[in-house]
Design a protein around this motif. Structure first.
Motif, short mmCIF file in Angstrom:
data_model
loop_
_atom_site.label_atom_id
_atom_site.label_comp_id
_atom_site.label_asym_id
_atom_site.label_seq_id
_atom_site.Cartn_x
_atom_site.Cartn_y
_atom_site.Cartn_z
N VAL A 113 19.22 42.17 -50.28
CA VAL A 113 20.11 41.38 -51.21
C VAL A 113 21.11 40.50 -50.28
CG1 VAL A 113 21.74 41.53 -52.96
CG2 VAL A 113 19.50 42.87 -53.25
N ASP A 114 21.64 41.42 -49.21
CA ASP A 114 22.49 40.68 -48.75
C ASP A 114 21.94 39.36 -47.61
OD1 ASP A 114 25.28 40.75 -47.48
OD2 ASP A 114 24.21 41.46 -45.48
N ILE A 115 20.80 39.79 -47.39
CA ILE A 115 20.33 38.57 -46.51
C ILE A 115 19.96 37.36 -47.31
CG2 ILE A 115 18.00 37.97 -45.30
CD1 ILE A 115 18.19 40.53 -43.99
N SER A 116 19.55 37.65 -48.63
CA SER A 116 19.52 36.54 -49.46
C SER A 116 20.83 35.69 -49.94
CB SER A 116 18.96 36.95 -50.93
OG SER A 116 17.72 37.38 -50.81
N PHE A 117 22.04 36.62 -49.98
CA PHE A 117 23.29 36.11 -50.04
C PHE A 117 23.46 35.31 -48.93
CE2 PHE A 117 25.06 39.63 -52.64
CZ PHE A 117 24.59 39.31 -53.98
N LEU A 118 23.14 35.51 -47.60
CA LEU A 118 23.34 35.02 -46.58
C LEU A 118 22.72 33.54 -46.33
CD1 LEU A 118 24.23 34.36 -43.55
CD2 LEU A 118 22.43 35.96 -42.92
N ILE A 119 21.32 33.78 -46.89
CA ILE A 119 20.72 32.47 -47.04
C ILE A 119 21.27 31.35 -47.82
CG2 ILE A 119 18.43 31.40 -47.78
CD1 ILE A 119 17.20 33.92 -46.57
N LEU A 120 21.44 31.94 -49.05
CA LEU A 120 22.24 31.09 -49.89
C LEU A 120 23.45 30.54 -49.74
CD1 LEU A 120 21.39 33.22 -53.12
CD2 LEU A 120 20.75 30.66 -52.75
N ALA A 121 24.31 31.25 -48.89
CA ALA A 121 25.67 30.89 -48.40
C ALA A 121 25.51 29.78 -47.34
CB ALA A 121 26.48 32.23 -47.85
N ARG A 122 24.31 29.80 -46.62
CA ARG A 122 24.04 28.64 -45.77
C ARG A 122 23.75 27.43 -46.31
NH1 ARG A 122 20.62 32.02 -41.15
NH2 ARG A 122 22.30 33.33 -40.39
N GLY A 123 22.91 27.70 -47.20
CA GLY A 123 21.88 26.50 -47.79
C GLY A 123 22.62 25.80 -48.71
N LEU A 124 23.38 26.48 -49.73
CA LEU A 124 24.24 25.83 -50.84
C LEU A 124 25.02 24.79 -50.36
CD1 LEU A 124 24.59 28.68 -53.29
CD2 LEU A 124 22.90 26.80 -53.67
N PRO A 125 25.90 25.08 -49.24
CA PRO A 125 26.70 23.81 -48.79
C PRO A 125 26.11 22.83 -48.20
CG PRO A 125 27.42 26.07 -47.81
CD PRO A 125 26.28 26.12 -48.76
N ARG A 126 24.99 23.23 -47.44
CA ARG A 126 24.36 22.20 -46.71
C ARG A 126 23.80 21.17 -47.53
NH1 ARG A 126 20.08 23.75 -43.49
NH2 ARG A 126 20.15 21.77 -42.45
N HIS A 127 23.00 21.80 -48.63
CA HIS A 127 22.31 20.75 -49.38
C HIS A 127 23.03 20.65 -50.84
CE1 HIS A 127 18.99 21.77 -46.53
NE2 HIS A 127 19.19 23.11 -46.52
N TRP A 128 23.54 21.24 -51.25
CA TRP A 128 24.17 21.21 -52.83
C TRP A 128 25.77 21.03 -52.62
CZ3 TRP A 128 20.43 19.50 -55.78
CH2 TRP A 128 19.15 19.95 -55.47
#
Length: 145
Positions: free
Chosen positions: A92-107
């Motif tokens: 779950v923490d790795i999913s948070f990490l991916i989202l924390a990286r990708g959301l500001p880059r793409h959204w």
């Protein structure tokens, strides 16, 4: 809360940069929110999904299942150098990490409160009809958005 510390750790810079707040809704739901939107992270077993909550034209809270729509633009950079995991909590923490990286880059526009993307989302082949927000989630988010 079981995932609160990991959530805060991963999203702290995003919370600061986009002037968002967070709220623990339940054991399985955490939210980032601004004045007119919320991103609700749902944890089911070892998977994290994402809903976008806003008010509709009738001022009711509605939820869009945006998980696949948001993630379809994520790339290798969002997933590079991921740590290994040995438990549900770590996954779950790795999913948070991916989202924390990708959301500001793409959204980043979405994180800034822009809702123009919803028109494109409605044309997305996997888009679902928004659902009215009910129960504890409605009670909690109604106070903030």
């Amino acid at each position: 809360m079981k995932y609160e510390a990991d959530f805060i750790n991963r999203f702290k810079s995003l919370i600061e940069e986009f002037q968002l707040n967070y709220k623990v809704i339940s054991e399985e739901e955490l939210a980032l929110f601004g004045s007119n939107l919320a991103h609700v992270f749902l944890i089911h077993f070892d998977e994290v999904s994402l809903n976008y909550v806003c008010r509709d034209k009738d001022n009711s809270l509605v939820s869009y299942d945006v998980w696949s729509y948001f993630l379809h633009v994520f790339d290798d950079k969002d997933r590079e150098n991921l740590p290994k995991y040995n438990s549900v909590q770590e996954r779950v923490d790795i999913s948070f990490l991916i989202l924390a990286r990708g959301l500001p880059r793409h959204w980043s526009s979405v994180l800034n409160g822009d809702d123009k993307w919803l028109e494109d989302y409605k044309q997305y082949e996997l888009a679902r009809v928004p659902r009215k927000v009910m129960g504890d989630l409605k009670d909690c988010l109604s106070l903030y958005i």
